[in-house]
Motif scaffolding. Structure first.
Motif, mmCIF file in Angstrom:
data_model
loop_
_atom_site.group_PDB
_atom_site.id
_atom_site.type_symbol
_atom_site.label_atom_id
_atom_site.label_comp_id
_atom_site.label_asym_id
_atom_site.label_seq_id
_atom_site.Cartn_x
_atom_site.Cartn_y
_atom_site.Cartn_z
ATOM 1 N N UNK A 1 -1.663 13.395 3.181
ATOM 2 C CA UNK A 1 -3.065 13.207 3.525
ATOM 3 C C UNK A 1 -3.303 11.716 3.771
ATOM 4 N N UNK A 2 -4.421 11.419 4.423
ATOM 5 C CA UNK A 2 -4.672 10.038 4.829
ATOM 6 C C UNK A 2 -4.764 9.108 3.629
ATOM 7 N N UNK A 3 -5.454 9.528 2.576
ATOM 8 C CA UNK A 3 -5.603 8.644 1.415
ATOM 9 C C UNK A 3 -4.270 8.414 0.718
ATOM 10 N N UNK A 4 -3.357 9.388 0.783
ATOM 11 C CA UNK A 4 -2.024 9.185 0.226
ATOM 12 C C UNK A 4 -1.212 8.228 1.098
ATOM 13 N N UNK A 5 -1.293 8.432 2.403
ATOM 14 C CA UNK A 5 -0.528 7.590 3.321
ATOM 15 C C UNK A 5 -0.979 6.133 3.244
ATOM 16 N N UNK A 6 -2.272 5.909 3.038
ATOM 17 C CA UNK A 6 -2.771 4.537 2.919
ATOM 18 C C UNK A 6 -2.183 3.838 1.705
ATOM 19 N N UNK A 7 -2.153 4.515 0.573
ATOM 20 C CA UNK A 7 -1.609 3.897 -0.645
ATOM 21 C C UNK A 7 -0.107 3.646 -0.529
ATOM 22 N N UNK A 8 0.595 4.550 0.093
ATOM 23 C CA UNK A 8 2.038 4.371 0.264
ATOM 24 C C UNK A 8 2.326 3.176 1.172
ATOM 25 N N UNK A 9 1.543 3.030 2.211
ATOM 26 C CA UNK A 9 1.715 1.873 3.097
ATOM 27 C C UNK A 9 1.430 0.576 2.355
ATOM 28 N N UNK B 1 -14.038 0.260 4.102
ATOM 29 C CA UNK B 1 -12.871 1.078 3.780
ATOM 30 C C UNK B 1 -11.987 0.321 2.801
ATOM 31 N N UNK B 2 -11.650 0.976 1.712
ATOM 32 C CA UNK B 2 -10.813 0.315 0.708
ATOM 33 C C UNK B 2 -9.439 -0.016 1.267
ATOM 34 N N UNK B 3 -8.905 0.866 2.116
ATOM 35 C CA UNK B 3 -7.573 0.614 2.678
ATOM 36 C C UNK B 3 -7.577 -0.621 3.568
ATOM 37 N N UNK B 4 -8.537 -0.729 4.483
ATOM 38 C CA UNK B 4 -8.578 -1.878 5.383
ATOM 39 C C UNK B 4 -8.824 -3.174 4.616
ATOM 40 N N UNK B 5 -9.636 -3.122 3.585
ATOM 41 C CA UNK B 5 -9.864 -4.331 2.789
ATOM 42 C C UNK B 5 -8.628 -4.706 1.979
ATOM 43 N N UNK B 6 -7.869 -3.710 1.524
ATOM 44 C CA UNK B 6 -6.600 -4.006 0.862
ATOM 45 C C UNK B 6 -5.611 -4.644 1.834
ATOM 46 N N UNK B 7 -5.621 -4.162 3.071
ATOM 47 C CA UNK B 7 -4.744 -4.750 4.079
ATOM 48 C C UNK B 7 -5.111 -6.215 4.307
ATOM 49 N N UNK B 8 -6.403 -6.525 4.315
ATOM 50 C CA UNK B 8 -6.834 -7.922 4.469
ATOM 51 C C UNK B 8 -6.338 -8.780 3.311
ATOM 52 N N UNK B 9 -6.396 -8.246 2.109
ATOM 53 C CA UNK B 9 -5.925 -8.990 0.940
ATOM 54 C C UNK B 9 -4.419 -9.236 1.029
ATOM 55 N N UNK B 10 -3.666 -8.216 1.435
ATOM 56 C CA UNK B 10 -2.215 -8.380 1.559
ATOM 57 C C UNK B 10 -1.865 -9.371 2.665
ATOM 58 N N UNK B 11 -2.642 -9.371 3.733
ATOM 59 C CA UNK B 11 -2.435 -10.352 4.798
ATOM 60 C C UNK B 11 -2.668 -11.769 4.273
ATOM 61 N N UNK C 1 4.024 -2.652 1.620
ATOM 62 C CA UNK C 1 3.719 -4.056 1.915
ATOM 63 C C UNK C 1 3.836 -4.920 0.664
ATOM 64 N N UNK C 2 3.449 -4.384 -0.478
ATOM 65 C CA UNK C 2 3.568 -5.153 -1.728
ATOM 66 C C UNK C 2 5.032 -5.449 -2.032
ATOM 67 N N UNK C 3 5.894 -4.453 -1.849
ATOM 68 C CA UNK C 3 7.322 -4.695 -2.073
ATOM 69 C C UNK C 3 7.875 -5.686 -1.050
#
Length: 651
Positions: free
Chosen positions: A291-299, A332-342, A303-305
């Protein structure tokens, strides 16, 4: 053609429900005589579906012609669903009216397409009518609970009708209730329900030992996640080590188990090995996709690794692609997490002032990036710089307010952003800004069709404390709306009464189901309260006592100045008072004692306040001879001349 159909009917009358292979053989034999017999093709397709040969069944239905497609719409939609063609399966099933089986297929296809609202509604409708098939009622209950859990995971919990879990008798329903509790953030309740699901599965008499092991694996994987979230890392590691990941049949569940196992560790001693283990997980087939929410967390975990193994450039490229295809702002929590990882990749995992200097240029390029702005706010707070944190957040809000895009205003007044800026203002004691921010947020959301109740409640409570009549009127309107929407809400009821108490004395009579006043004050001694007086905090009481002791003409003592240690002498003793004559030259101090007889005699007549030859005391600061207070020594060259005379006498 008639002969083939009669022989098939004769065979079907003698066959049992488990003779699907025999039925398939008879259909093939009959089709040799008549390849276009729609009834035989329909029977063959059903037999193939019973044998889980969904590809062959779909091929038979597609090649059988339009008559077969229209006559076997339900079987065709089910075959499409099992082959992963979800959209087409949902559309065909939705076109079949008054068919309970079609509603099941549509609900399942909607579930896999992540249209959870439609899926949950279909299962609620199925639960209201009688189930003609055995165990169908349990299936509807289990699948309906799964749809409700997915609504919670996708932040649509307001659509779930049953929030509180009941006494579940099936391990599947207990598992779904646990997932819903976990999605709501109630991890303790989720852990209890997972234990019950495990116990019910072990006690089930309908499952074999192998089936129990297969059903327990996803329950254990979910338990590892909950224990990790609860901070019970040791228990999570122990349970993760007991899970045989290779025995998990679903590739998606196996990948989730690998993620949870790595996340359960206190620290990753070898991030390169963890990165390799996660990359070696088998590929996920389309039928078993996340599901999308699972795929977002896995991605995000991937990136963290990558960051842990110092693949900063790769992380920057990956996050830039995501942010380019989904430009900010977004809640979106996923997009904001991506910004933090960037930002973490640009700062190379550094915190403090170094990290802030690396991230600030990114905020200038993306001034509407909510995740990046919140990261900078957090970094400023870690350095105890609340003023800069508030300034950074205010800059984001100003950019959002100046935007002409309508969706940007929803982000501007998102409950999370409003709560953050209000908290920062509270830390700085800026009460007027808090009231202004709450009033603006309430004014914006009140005109929306589905406003966030939590924000309106907080805004109403904050505006009640304001002395401005406009803010009080806004608070009355807010609580009136909330009370009309939900009369059972205690917050809405209390706010409605408090907001209208000043304008209407009969407002309490309008509200039903209020606890009687006599019951509220039962057991309270009014006389004792009056004798005790108004309670005060210790700080206020001490301040008032000190003000009573202070007289009117008393001046406050000046605050002691702190002296830097670098300016104190090495032998400084704070317990001893400093010498008041320490600034005078050595010969002018009262403690000075010259050496030799002539020196003592000379010093006796030069001391301030000493007695002259005439017997009168000298004025302070003078030499005793009417001079201007300067004791002149011998002129230049005198000492050298005396030394020369001494040398000559020695000769």
């Amino acid at each position: 053609m008639a002969t083939g159909t009669q022989s098939l009917n004769t065979l079907l009358q003698r066959a049992t429900i488990d003779d699907h292979e025999e039925i398939l053989k008879a259909c093939n034999a009959s089709l040799k005589q008549s390849k276009k017999d729609s009834k035989t093709l329909h029977t063959k397709a059903v037999a193939l579906l019973k044998l889980d040969r969904y590809d062959d069944a779909l091929r038979v239905l597609e090649e059988g012609g339009e008559d077969l497609k229209s006559g076997a719409s339900l079987e065709r939609s089910y075959a499409l669903y099992k082959n992963g063609q979800l959209s087409e399966a949902k559309d065909i099933a939705r076109g079949i009216s008054d068919d309970r089986g079609a509603r099941h297929v549509e609900a399942q296809a909607s579930y896999r397409l992540e249209v959870f609202e439609r899926s949950a509604r279909l299962y609620r409708d199925l639960a209201k009518t009688h189930a003609p098939i055995d165990n169908e009622e349990n299936d509807v209950k289990i699948n309906g609970g799964a749809a409700d859990a997915q609504l919670e995971w996708t932040r649509q919990g307001h659509l779930v009708q049953r929030k509180r879990p009941t006494r579940e008798d099936l391990f599947e329903t207990a598992y779904n209730a646990a997932c819903a509790s976990i999605a709501r953030g109630d991890l303790v309740q989720g852990e209890l329900l997972l234990r019950r699901s495990r116990d019910l599965c072990n006690a089930s008499g309908d499952l074999s030992d192998d089936e129990k092991v297969a059903e327990l694996l996803p329950i254990q994987v979910q338990q590892v996640y909950v224990l990790n979230r609860l901070g019970k890392l040791a228990d999570a590691q122990d349970l993760a080590s007991q899970i045989a990941q290779k025995d998990i049949p679903d590739a998606s569940t196996q990948h989730v188990a690998q993620n949870n196992s790595i996340a359960a560790k206190d620290s990753i001693e070898n991030p390169y090995m963890a990165h390799r283990l996660l990359q070696n997980t088998s590929s996920i087939p389309e039928k078993d996709r996340f599901f999308t929410f699972q795929l977002d967390r896995i991605k995000e975990n991937d990136l963290i690794l990558d960051l842990l193994v110092s693949k900063y450039e790769g992380v920057i490229k990956s996050t830039d692609r995501t942010l380019t295809s989904n430009p900010p702002p977004s809640i979106s929590s996923h997009l904001n997490h991506i910004s933090v990882l960037d930002a973490a990749a640009h700062a190379q995992n550094r915190l403090g002032n170094f990290g802030i200097k690396r991230i600030l240029p990114l905020l200038e390029k993306r001034p509407l990036d909510v995740g990046l702005a919140m990261l900078i706010v957090q970094l400023y707070i870690l350095t105890n710089n609340h003023v800069s944190a508030a300034t950074a957040l205010e800059s984001l809000l100003k950019h959002l307010e100046s935007s002409d895009v309508t969706d940007h205003q929803d982000v501007r007044f998102a409950p999370g952003l409003v709560a953050t800026v209000v908290s920062l203002y509270g830390l700085q004691g800026r009460k007027s800004q808090i009231t202004t921010e709450l009033a603006k947020a309430a004014s914006y959301w009140r005109h929306k069709s589905n406003p966030p109740k939590s924000l309106l409640q907080a805004a109403g409570l904050g505006l009640l404390d304001s002395s401005d009549p406009k803010n009080q009127a806004t608070a009355r309107d807010i609580f009136a709306t909330l009370y009309q929407q939900d009369r059972t809400s205690k917050v809405a009821t209390a706010g409605y009464i408090a907001a209208h108490a000043l304008t209407s004395s009969s407002v309490a009579d309008e509200v039903k189901d209020l606890t009687p006043t006599s019951r509220l004050i039962a057991g309270i001694d009014v006389s004792a309260l009056e004798e005790a007086g108004v309670p005060q905090t210790k700080s206020n009481a001490d301040a008032q006592a000190a003000s009573r002791k202070r007289t009117l003409d008393e001046k406050p003592k000046p605050a002691k100045k702190r002296v830097r240690k670098s300016r104190l002498p090495k032998d400084h003793d704070p317990t001893k008072a400093p010498d008041p004559e320490r600034w005078l030259p050595l010969k002018e101090r009262s403690s000075y004692r010259p050496k030799g007889k002539k020196g003592r005699q000379k010093a006796a007549g030069l001391t301030q306040g000493g007695v002259e030859k005439g017997g009168e005391p000298a004025a302070a600061g003078t030499s005793g001879k009417g001079s201007e207070g300067v004791i002149k020594g011998p002129g230049p060259g005198t000492a050298n001349k005396a030394n020369k005379n001494k040398k000559k006498s020695k000769k």
